[in-house]
Write a protein that holds these residues in place. Structure first.
Motif, short mmCIF file in Angstrom:
data_model
loop_
_atom_site.label_atom_id
_atom_site.label_comp_id
_atom_site.label_asym_id
_atom_site.label_seq_id
_atom_site.Cartn_x
_atom_site.Cartn_y
_atom_site.Cartn_z
N GLU A 101 -81.74 6.33 28.66
CA GLU A 101 -82.17 7.44 29.52
C GLU A 101 -82.93 6.92 30.74
N ALA A 102 -83.81 5.94 30.53
CA ALA A 102 -84.56 5.36 31.64
C ALA A 102 -83.63 4.67 32.63
N ILE A 103 -82.64 3.96 32.10
CA ILE A 103 -81.65 3.30 32.96
C ILE A 103 -80.87 4.34 33.76
N ASN A 104 -80.47 5.40 33.11
CA ASN A 104 -79.71 6.45 33.80
C ASN A 104 -80.51 7.08 34.94
N VAL A 105 -81.80 7.29 34.73
CA VAL A 105 -82.64 7.84 35.79
C VAL A 105 -82.59 6.92 37.01
N LEU A 106 -82.77 5.62 36.77
CA LEU A 106 -82.76 4.66 37.87
C LEU A 106 -81.38 4.54 38.51
N LEU A 107 -80.34 4.57 37.70
CA LEU A 107 -78.98 4.49 38.25
C LEU A 107 -78.67 5.68 39.15
N ASN A 108 -79.13 6.85 38.76
CA ASN A 108 -78.88 8.04 39.57
C ASN A 108 -79.62 8.01 40.90
N GLN A 109 -80.66 7.19 40.99
CA GLN A 109 -81.42 7.07 42.23
C GLN A 109 -80.93 5.91 43.10
N ALA A 110 -80.08 5.06 42.57
CA ALA A 110 -79.67 3.84 43.26
C ALA A 110 -78.62 4.12 44.33
N TYR A 111 -78.61 3.26 45.36
CA TYR A 111 -77.57 3.31 46.38
C TYR A 111 -76.24 2.85 45.78
N ASP A 112 -75.15 3.29 46.38
CA ASP A 112 -73.83 2.92 45.89
C ASP A 112 -73.64 1.41 45.86
N ILE B 55 -75.82 -0.87 45.34
CA ILE B 55 -76.55 -1.40 44.18
C ILE B 55 -75.76 -1.12 42.90
N LEU B 56 -75.18 0.06 42.80
CA LEU B 56 -74.36 0.39 41.63
C LEU B 56 -73.19 -0.58 41.51
N ASP B 57 -72.57 -0.90 42.65
CA ASP B 57 -71.46 -1.87 42.64
C ASP B 57 -71.94 -3.23 42.15
N GLU B 58 -73.11 -3.67 42.61
CA GLU B 58 -73.65 -4.96 42.18
C GLU B 58 -73.97 -4.96 40.69
N ILE B 59 -74.52 -3.87 40.20
CA ILE B 59 -74.84 -3.76 38.77
C ILE B 59 -73.56 -3.83 37.95
N LEU B 60 -72.54 -3.11 38.38
CA LEU B 60 -71.26 -3.11 37.67
C LEU B 60 -70.66 -4.51 37.63
#
Length: 74
Positions: free
Chosen positions: A12-23, A25-30
């Motif tokens: 849940e904590a990760i999801n909160v941060l993911l929903n706030q991240a720039y696209d 950053i999401l690509d880098e995380i993936l």
């Protein structure tokens, strides 16, 4: 190892941060997660190769043989 509740809270904590991240950053995380998965797959493959090589060199012992050996040496 985390309890089911701890795991749920972490996700849940990760999801909160993911929903706030720039696209971007999401690509880098993936990509990072994919690299981790690839590394783990390579490690698993290497472990299998090593186990097969060990079995080829040292042979195998059935579970029944192992149990009988332990009773004899105890």
């Amino acid at each position: 190892m985390k309890t089911e509740q701890e795991r749920k809270e972490t996700i849940e904590a990760i999801n909160v941060l993911l929903n706030q991240a720039y696209d971007s950053i999401l690509d880098e995380i993936l990509e990072g997660l994919k690299r981790i998965e690839d590394i783990e797959d390579e490690e698993d493959t290497q472990a299998i190769k090593e186990a097969r090589e060990d079995r080829r060199i040292n042979g195998t012992v059935s579970w029944d043989e192992y149990k009988g050996y332990n009773r004899e040496t105890a």
